[in-house]
Design an enzyme around this catalytic site. Structure first.
Site, PDB file in Angstrom:
ATOM      1  N   ASP A 222      -0.131  -0.206  13.727  1.00 53.95           N
ATOM      2  CA  ASP A 222       0.276   1.061  14.337  1.00 53.95           C
ATOM      3  C   ASP A 222       0.524   0.904  15.838  1.00 53.95           C
ATOM      4  O   ASP A 222       1.134   1.769  16.461  1.00 53.95           O
ATOM      5  CB  ASP A 222      -0.773   2.144  14.069  1.00 53.95           C
TER       6      ASP A 222
ATOM      7  N   THR B  27      -7.577  -2.552   7.640  1.00 52.74           N
ATOM      8  CA  THR B  27      -8.010  -1.520   6.712  1.00 52.74           C
ATOM      9  C   THR B  27      -9.392  -1.932   6.200  1.00 52.74           C
ATOM     10  O   THR B  27      -9.917  -2.983   6.564  1.00 52.74           O
ATOM     11  CB  THR B  27      -7.018  -1.428   5.539  1.00 52.74           C
ATOM     12  N   ASP B  28      -9.962  -1.098   5.325  1.00 53.10           N
ATOM     13  CA  ASP B  28     -11.291  -1.416   4.782  1.00 53.10           C
ATOM     14  C   ASP B  28     -11.199  -2.600   3.815  1.00 53.10           C
ATOM     15  O   ASP B  28     -10.102  -3.001   3.412  1.00 53.10           O
ATOM     16  CB  ASP B  28     -11.854  -0.164   4.084  1.00 53.10           C
TER      17      ASP B  28
ATOM     18  N   ASP C 139      -8.196  -5.365  13.523  1.00 57.87           N
ATOM     19  CA  ASP C 139      -7.983  -3.928  13.310  1.00 57.87           C
ATOM     20  C   ASP C 139      -7.425  -3.737  11.911  1.00 57.87           C
ATOM     21  O   ASP C 139      -6.226  -3.467  11.704  1.00 57.87           O
ATOM     22  CB  ASP C 139      -7.012  -3.404  14.375  1.00 57.87           C
TER      23      ASP C 139
ATOM     24  N   PRO D 260      -5.351  -5.384   0.566  1.00 56.80           N
ATOM     25  CA  PRO D 260      -4.989  -6.497   1.465  1.00 56.80           C
ATOM     26  C   PRO D 260      -6.046  -6.756   2.540  1.00 56.80           C
ATOM     27  O   PRO D 260      -6.201  -7.863   3.017  1.00 56.80           O
ATOM     28  CB  PRO D 260      -3.665  -6.049   2.079  1.00 56.80           C
TER      29      PRO D 260
ATOM     30  N   GLN E 164       0.843  -1.204   0.000  1.00 59.49           N
ATOM     31  CA  GLN E 164       0.000   0.000   0.000  1.00 59.49           C
ATOM     32  C   GLN E 164       0.878   1.254   0.000  1.00 59.49           C
ATOM     33  O   GLN E 164       2.076   1.180   0.295  1.00 59.49           O
ATOM     34  CB  GLN E 164      -0.907   0.011   1.227  1.00 59.49           C
TER      35      GLN E 164
ATOM     36  N   ASP F 112       0.093 -12.367   6.199  1.00 57.32           N
ATOM     37  CA  ASP F 112      -1.338 -12.200   5.950  1.00 57.32           C
ATOM     38  C   ASP F 112      -2.139 -12.785   7.118  1.00 57.32           C
ATOM     39  O   ASP F 112      -1.954 -13.953   7.479  1.00 57.32           O
ATOM     40  CB  ASP F 112      -1.703 -12.914   4.639  1.00 57.32           C
TER      41      ASP F 112
END
Ligand code: SAM
Length: 282
Positions: free
Chosen positions: A86, A157-158, A155, A162, A31, A137
């Site tokens: 994060d 991403t949309d 948690d 990925p 990304q 993954d």
């Protein structure tokens, strides 16, 4: 010099951050990653042009994706975080007496850049001996692991790129396989006012693997579009029947220090507005 960041989440509607300073930008194998210093929201992490977290309002999301499950469970020892590179979820999880936290994050660059530019998110959690970071993954991790967990926090991403794999029935079936009795899965489920289809899909797919499925809400200022939803899935409906005093007893016994989560907010978060209830159709 970059002074404006315009989020690329919706083609017809954007939030713009003015007066920003670009601190870092790179293309990872997965990304586009960028970090900005902003005048109003602290440091901002964006992936593929979409706000992931800001140091100003991250506490809302990271407290609410972690504490309802860990307080309701009351005795979680092993926790899995899928995504979460994060470190914000790790920080909140370690406020509980857990013994092991595995973080399965596909992009090691998110971990490295978060440590470097947003150290307050993890606040040292990556160095805690209870934490193991597994780069890879999350779909493969839950399919292959022989470990079991009391709480699984997705948690991600949309569901584009990925993150898409983490919204599938296959992923949820494997989460159910590795979840201990009384276990809970909590998922990042987007902003239904603008992503209604995604919420309905998540509901049906979670319901294919779990007996008790619903959503909690919280208000994260930089997740634009109204209430943010967090999926809740378990085989044990009793986990959602605890009263405010039971929740308070657990939170106080742990000296849970929070800025958004309270036992009252915990219960209220599951009271869904009708426009969200109406999306939860089998
Ligand atoms: N709080 C944010 C939100 O609500 O959108 C999510 C933040 S966190 C940075 C999202 C993480 O999910 C990213 O670090 C991304 O690399 C990770 N991720 C995406 N797809 C993944 C996958 N298939 N397996 C593991 N991690 C994944």
């Amino acid at each position: 010099m970059v002074t404006r960041f315009v989020e690329a989440l919706y083609p017809d509607w954007q939030q713009a951050f003015e007066g920003v300073r670009l601190l870092h930008r790179e293309t990872t194998p997965y990304q586009e990653l960028a970090v900005y210093e902003t005048p109003g929201f602290g440091t901002l992490l964006a992936l593929d042009g979409v706000v992931q977290t800001t140091t100003a309002d991250e506490f809302v999301y990271h407290e609410m994706i972690v504490h309802p499950a860990l307080v309701a469970h009351g005795a979680a020892k092993a926790v899995l975080v899928v995504g979460g590179g994060d470190g914000g979820c790790l920080r909140e999880i370690l406020k509980h007496p857990v013994e092991r936290v595995v973080l399965a994050e596909i992009d090691e660059r998110v971990v490295a850049v978060s440590k470097a530019f947003l150290p307050g998110l993890a606040a040292g959690a990556f160095d805690d001996p209870r934490v193991e970071v597994r780069i890879g993954d999350g779909l493969a991790f839950v399919a292959e692991t022989q470990e079991t967990f009391d709480v699984i926090v997705v948690d991600s991403t949309d569901p584009e790129g990925p993150g898409e794999a983490l919204f599938t029935e296959k992923f949820y079936a494997d989460c159910a396989r590795i979840l201990n009795p009384r276990g809970v899965v909590v998922t990042q489920s987007g902003v239904p006012f603008r992503q209604p289809r995604g919420l309905g899909l998540s509901y049906r797919r979670l319901a294919s693997a779990f007996a008790d499925v619903t959503f909690a809400t919280c208000a994260v200022p930089t997740y634009v579009g109204g209430l943010m939803t967090l999926g809740w899935a378990s085989q044990d409906p009793s986990l959602r029947r605890l009263g405010v005093e039971s929740l308070r007893a657990v939170a106080e016994a742990r000296g849970l220090a929070t800025r958004y989560y309270t036992p009252e907010v915990h219960l209220a978060a599951f009271a869904l507005p009708r426009y969200i209830q109406e999306l939860l159709v089998p």
